[in-house]
Design a protein around this motif. Structure first.
Motif, mmCIF file in Angstrom:
data_model
loop_
_atom_site.group_PDB
_atom_site.id
_atom_site.type_symbol
_atom_site.label_atom_id
_atom_site.label_comp_id
_atom_site.label_asym_id
_atom_site.label_seq_id
_atom_site.Cartn_x
_atom_site.Cartn_y
_atom_site.Cartn_z
ATOM 1 N N MET A 168 45.863 -32.408 -47.888
ATOM 2 C CA MET A 168 45.509 -33.244 -46.734
ATOM 3 C C MET A 168 45.496 -32.418 -45.446
ATOM 4 S SD MET A 168 47.789 -36.563 -47.783
ATOM 5 C CE MET A 168 47.403 -37.662 -46.433
ATOM 6 N N GLU A 169 46.457 -31.487 -45.330
ATOM 7 C CA GLU A 169 46.518 -30.636 -44.134
ATOM 8 C C GLU A 169 45.248 -29.795 -44.004
ATOM 9 O OE1 GLU A 169 48.783 -30.982 -41.953
ATOM 10 O OE2 GLU A 169 50.811 -31.147 -42.777
ATOM 11 N N GLN A 170 44.625 -29.509 -45.164
ATOM 12 C CA GLN A 170 43.375 -28.720 -45.148
ATOM 13 C C GLN A 170 42.150 -29.619 -44.969
ATOM 14 O OE1 GLN A 170 43.344 -25.800 -48.491
ATOM 15 N NE2 GLN A 170 45.494 -26.383 -48.672
ATOM 16 N N GLY A 171 42.384 -30.889 -44.715
ATOM 17 C CA GLY A 171 41.278 -31.804 -44.402
ATOM 18 C C GLY A 171 40.678 -32.503 -45.617
ATOM 19 N N ARG A 172 41.323 -32.361 -46.773
ATOM 20 C CA ARG A 172 40.737 -33.008 -47.964
ATOM 21 C C ARG A 172 41.211 -34.447 -48.096
ATOM 22 N NH1 ARG A 172 42.387 -28.249 -50.974
ATOM 23 N NH2 ARG A 172 40.790 -26.734 -50.476
ATOM 24 N N HIS A 173 40.270 -35.302 -48.481
ATOM 25 C CA HIS A 173 40.602 -36.706 -48.728
ATOM 26 C C HIS A 173 40.955 -36.873 -50.196
ATOM 27 C CE1 HIS A 173 39.297 -37.607 -44.764
ATOM 28 N NE2 HIS A 173 38.066 -37.139 -44.984
ATOM 29 N N ILE A 174 42.064 -37.557 -50.416
ATOM 30 C CA ILE A 174 42.627 -37.648 -51.759
ATOM 31 C C ILE A 174 42.679 -39.113 -52.191
ATOM 32 C CG2 ILE A 174 44.723 -37.201 -53.132
ATOM 33 C CD1 ILE A 174 43.653 -34.649 -51.854
ATOM 34 N N HIS A 213 33.852 -42.745 -54.348
ATOM 35 C CA HIS A 213 32.603 -41.980 -54.194
ATOM 36 C C HIS A 213 32.695 -40.951 -53.074
ATOM 37 C CE1 HIS A 213 30.677 -44.858 -56.908
ATOM 38 N NE2 HIS A 213 29.783 -43.919 -57.054
ATOM 39 N N HIS A 214 33.686 -41.080 -52.197
ATOM 40 C CA HIS A 214 33.718 -40.209 -51.017
ATOM 41 C C HIS A 214 34.876 -39.222 -50.972
ATOM 42 C CE1 HIS A 214 30.698 -42.998 -49.617
ATOM 43 N NE2 HIS A 214 30.407 -42.106 -48.692
ATOM 44 N N VAL A 215 35.914 -39.397 -51.807
ATOM 45 C CA VAL A 215 37.067 -38.487 -51.677
ATOM 46 C C VAL A 215 36.738 -37.117 -52.272
ATOM 47 C CG1 VAL A 215 38.841 -40.283 -51.589
ATOM 48 C CG2 VAL A 215 38.102 -39.383 -53.818
ATOM 49 N N ASP A 216 37.585 -36.127 -51.909
ATOM 50 C CA ASP A 216 37.357 -34.754 -52.395
ATOM 51 C C ASP A 216 38.055 -34.497 -53.727
ATOM 52 O OD1 ASP A 216 35.913 -33.745 -50.012
ATOM 53 O OD2 ASP A 216 37.787 -34.319 -49.033
ATOM 54 N N VAL A 217 39.191 -35.159 -53.948
ATOM 55 C CA VAL A 217 39.956 -34.950 -55.184
ATOM 56 C C VAL A 217 40.528 -36.294 -55.633
ATOM 57 C CG1 VAL A 217 41.841 -33.649 -56.282
ATOM 58 C CG2 VAL A 217 40.722 -32.712 -54.259
ATOM 59 N N VAL A 218 40.551 -36.502 -56.953
ATOM 60 C CA VAL A 218 41.185 -37.711 -57.499
ATOM 61 C C VAL A 218 42.419 -37.288 -58.296
ATOM 62 C CG1 VAL A 218 40.920 -39.646 -59.112
ATOM 63 C CG2 VAL A 218 39.006 -38.985 -57.639
ATOM 64 N N TYR A 219 43.538 -37.914 -58.000
ATOM 65 C CA TYR A 219 44.776 -37.672 -58.747
ATOM 66 C C TYR A 219 45.160 -38.923 -59.525
ATOM 67 C CZ TYR A 219 46.048 -33.379 -56.227
ATOM 68 O OH TYR A 219 46.088 -32.102 -55.722
ATOM 69 N N ALA A 220 45.853 -38.704 -60.643
ATOM 70 C CA ALA A 220 46.444 -39.826 -61.384
ATOM 71 C C ALA A 220 47.711 -39.320 -62.041
ATOM 72 C CB ALA A 220 45.466 -40.338 -62.442
ATOM 73 N N ALA A 221 48.586 -40.243 -62.405
ATOM 74 C CA ALA A 221 49.808 -39.840 -63.108
ATOM 75 C C ALA A 221 49.470 -39.570 -64.567
ATOM 76 C CB ALA A 221 50.855 -40.942 -63.009
ATOM 77 N N GLY A 222 50.100 -38.538 -65.104
ATOM 78 C CA GLY A 222 49.913 -38.246 -66.530
ATOM 79 C C GLY A 222 51.280 -38.028 -67.150
ATOM 80 N N SER A 223 51.389 -38.275 -68.446
ATOM 81 C CA SER A 223 52.679 -38.010 -69.077
ATOM 82 C C SER A 223 52.720 -36.527 -69.433
ATOM 83 C CB SER A 223 52.861 -38.868 -70.328
ATOM 84 O OG SER A 223 52.230 -38.249 -71.400
ATOM 85 N N THR A 224 53.922 -36.042 -69.736
ATOM 86 C CA THR A 224 54.025 -34.629 -70.073
ATOM 87 C C THR A 224 53.452 -34.361 -71.474
ATOM 88 O OG1 THR A 224 56.308 -35.186 -70.566
ATOM 89 C CG2 THR A 224 55.926 -33.892 -68.596
ATOM 90 N N GLY A 225 53.229 -35.461 -72.239
ATOM 91 C CA GLY A 225 52.825 -35.291 -73.635
ATOM 92 C C GLY A 225 51.341 -35.058 -73.878
ATOM 93 N N ASN A 226 50.438 -35.552 -72.997
ATOM 94 C CA ASN A 226 49.003 -35.385 -73.290
ATOM 95 C C ASN A 226 48.179 -35.383 -71.993
ATOM 96 O OD1 ASN A 226 48.298 -38.116 -72.471
ATOM 97 N ND2 ASN A 226 49.420 -38.766 -74.270
ATOM 98 N N ASP A 227 46.862 -35.223 -72.158
ATOM 99 C CA ASP A 227 45.973 -35.092 -70.995
ATOM 100 C C ASP A 227 45.230 -36.379 -70.705
ATOM 101 O OD1 ASP A 227 46.532 -32.543 -70.338
ATOM 102 O OD2 ASP A 227 44.980 -31.668 -71.622
ATOM 103 N N TYR A 228 45.684 -37.491 -71.277
ATOM 104 C CA TYR A 228 44.934 -38.737 -71.131
ATOM 105 C C TYR A 228 45.526 -39.591 -70.006
ATOM 106 C CZ TYR A 228 42.842 -43.210 -72.161
ATOM 107 O OH TYR A 228 42.168 -44.392 -72.045
#
Ligand SMILES: C[S@@+](CC[C@H](N)C(=O)[O-])C[C@H]1O[C@@H](n2cnc3c(N)ncnc32)[C@H](O)[C@@H]1O
Length: 263
Positions: free
Chosen positions: A109-115, A48-63
Motif C-alpha cells: 500500500m505504501e508503494q501505491g498499490r491497491h489491494i 476489476h481495478h485492484v493491483d493485487v488480490v489476496y486470500a487466506a490459504g491453509s498451510t496444507g494446499n494451494d486452494y
C-alpha cells in the motif's frame, strides 16, 4: 462494455476518488457464499481495478474457495496471492502470522498499490479479514481501509430453502458450533431463531443441545450452500455418522407455542 459499466458503478460509489490517491487502499471484500452471481456489484467492480488480490490459504494446499468464487471477476493479469494462516489455537502464533501478513500488505500500500483481500460470505462475519484489517489499522492507521459486506452463507441458505430467518418481533441468534452446543445451551432461550456456523466437527454435541431444547425437529443443515454438491439434511443425526464437511451450517428455530414444527 462490462468494464465501462463497472467504471460507472465505481464512480457512483466514490471508489474512484479513493483509488486516485497516491497511497494504496486495502479493500476487504466479502465474495458471498459460493454462487459467483452472489458477489455484490461493488465487490466485482473493485476486483476489476485492484493491483493485487489476496486470500487466506491453509498451510496444507494451494486452494482457496474465495478465489475460485471470485475468479470470473478477477482480470487474468492480476496477481492472486494466498496468505498462509497456521491452523492453530495458539493465539501468539496466530498474532505473529497476522502481523507478518499485515506488514506485507502495508508495504504494498505504501508503494501505491491497491489491494483486495477476499473472504467467503460477509467480510465482517467470522472472517480472517477482521483480524487482518484490525492489525493493518493498528500498524498503519494513516492508510485507507474500505470493508465491503457480502451475502452471508446463512442468508443464502435461508433464501435457498424459502425459509425466513426472522419475522415480526422475533430475534435471531448467530452462534459458532466449533465447540459444539455450549453457547446454544447458554443463549437459546433468548431468541426464536438460531443459526450455527462451523457446525461440523462437533455436530454430535450440537445435536445433543438441539435435542435438549426440543429443537431437533425444526433444525435443518445445509452443506456447500450455493456451490456444486449442495446438500440439505433434515435429519441432523445422520450428520454424526457422515464425513464431516467444514462448509456446513444449521438453521433452527424454537417450536411455536402451538407446537408447529415446520422446517
Ligand atoms: C469462518 S466461517 C465464515 C462465515 C462467512 N464469513 C459468512 O459470512 O458466511 C465458516 C463457516 O461458515 C459457514 N459457511 C460458509 N460458507 C458456506 C457455504 N457455502 N455453505 C455452508 N456453510 C457455509 C460454515 O458453517 C463454515 O464452517
Amino acid at each position: 462494455m462490462i468494464a465501462v459499466l463497472l467504471s460507472v458503478i465505481l464512480k457512483f460509489m466514490n471508489c474512484e476518488e479513493i483509488m486516485a490517491s497516491d497511497r494504496g487502499v486495502l479493500y476487504g471484500l466479502g465474495v458471498g457464499p459460493g454462487d459467483p452471481d452472489l458477489i455484490t456489484l461493488k465487490a466485482a467492480g473493485i476486483l476489476h481495478h485492484v493491483d493485487v488480490v489476496y486470500a487466506a490459504g491453509s498451510t496444507g494446499n494451494d486452494y482457496s474457495l474465495a478465489v475460485s468464487i471470485a475468479k470470473p471477476h478477477i482480470p487474468e493479469d492480476t496477481p492472486v496471492r494466498l496468505l498462509r494462516f497456521p491452523m492453530t489455537s495458539d493465539k501468539g502464533e496466530k498474532k505473529k502470522a497476522w502481523e507478518r501478513h499485515a506488514r506485507a500488505i502495508i508495504s504494498e500500500m505504501e508503494q501505491g498499490r491497491h489491494i483486495a483481500f477476499i473472504t467467503l460470505g460477509d467480510s465482517m462475519t467470522y472472517s480472517t479479514y477482521g483480524y487482518l484489517m484490525k492489525t493493518v489499522l493498528d500498524l498503519a492507521p494513516h492508510l485507507p481501509v474500505v470493508s465491503v459486506p457480502g451475502v452471508t452463507s446463512y442468508q443464502a441458505a435461508a433464501a435457498g430453502l424459502n425459509r425466513p430467518l426472522v419475522e415480526g418481533e422475533e430475534s435471531l441468534l448467530l452462534v459458532s458450533g466449533a465447540r459444539g452446543g455450549h453457547r446454544f445451551r447458554q443463549c437459546c432461550a433468548c431468541a426464536e431463531n438460531i443459526v450455527f456456523l462451523k457446525a461440523y466437527k462437533n455436530i454430535a454435541d450440537i445435536n445433543d443441545a438441539l435435542a435438549e431444547a426440543d429443537c431437533l425437529e425444526t433444525s435443518i443443515a445445509i452443506s456447500n450452500c450455493s456451490l456444486p454438491g449442495e446438500t440439505v439434511t433434515r435429519d441432523l443425526r445422520t450428520l454424526d455418522r457422515a464425513r464431516k464437511n467444514y462448509w456446513t451450517l444449521v438453521l433452527t428455530r424454537q417450536k411455536a407455542e402451538n407446537g408447529q414444527t415446520e422446517k
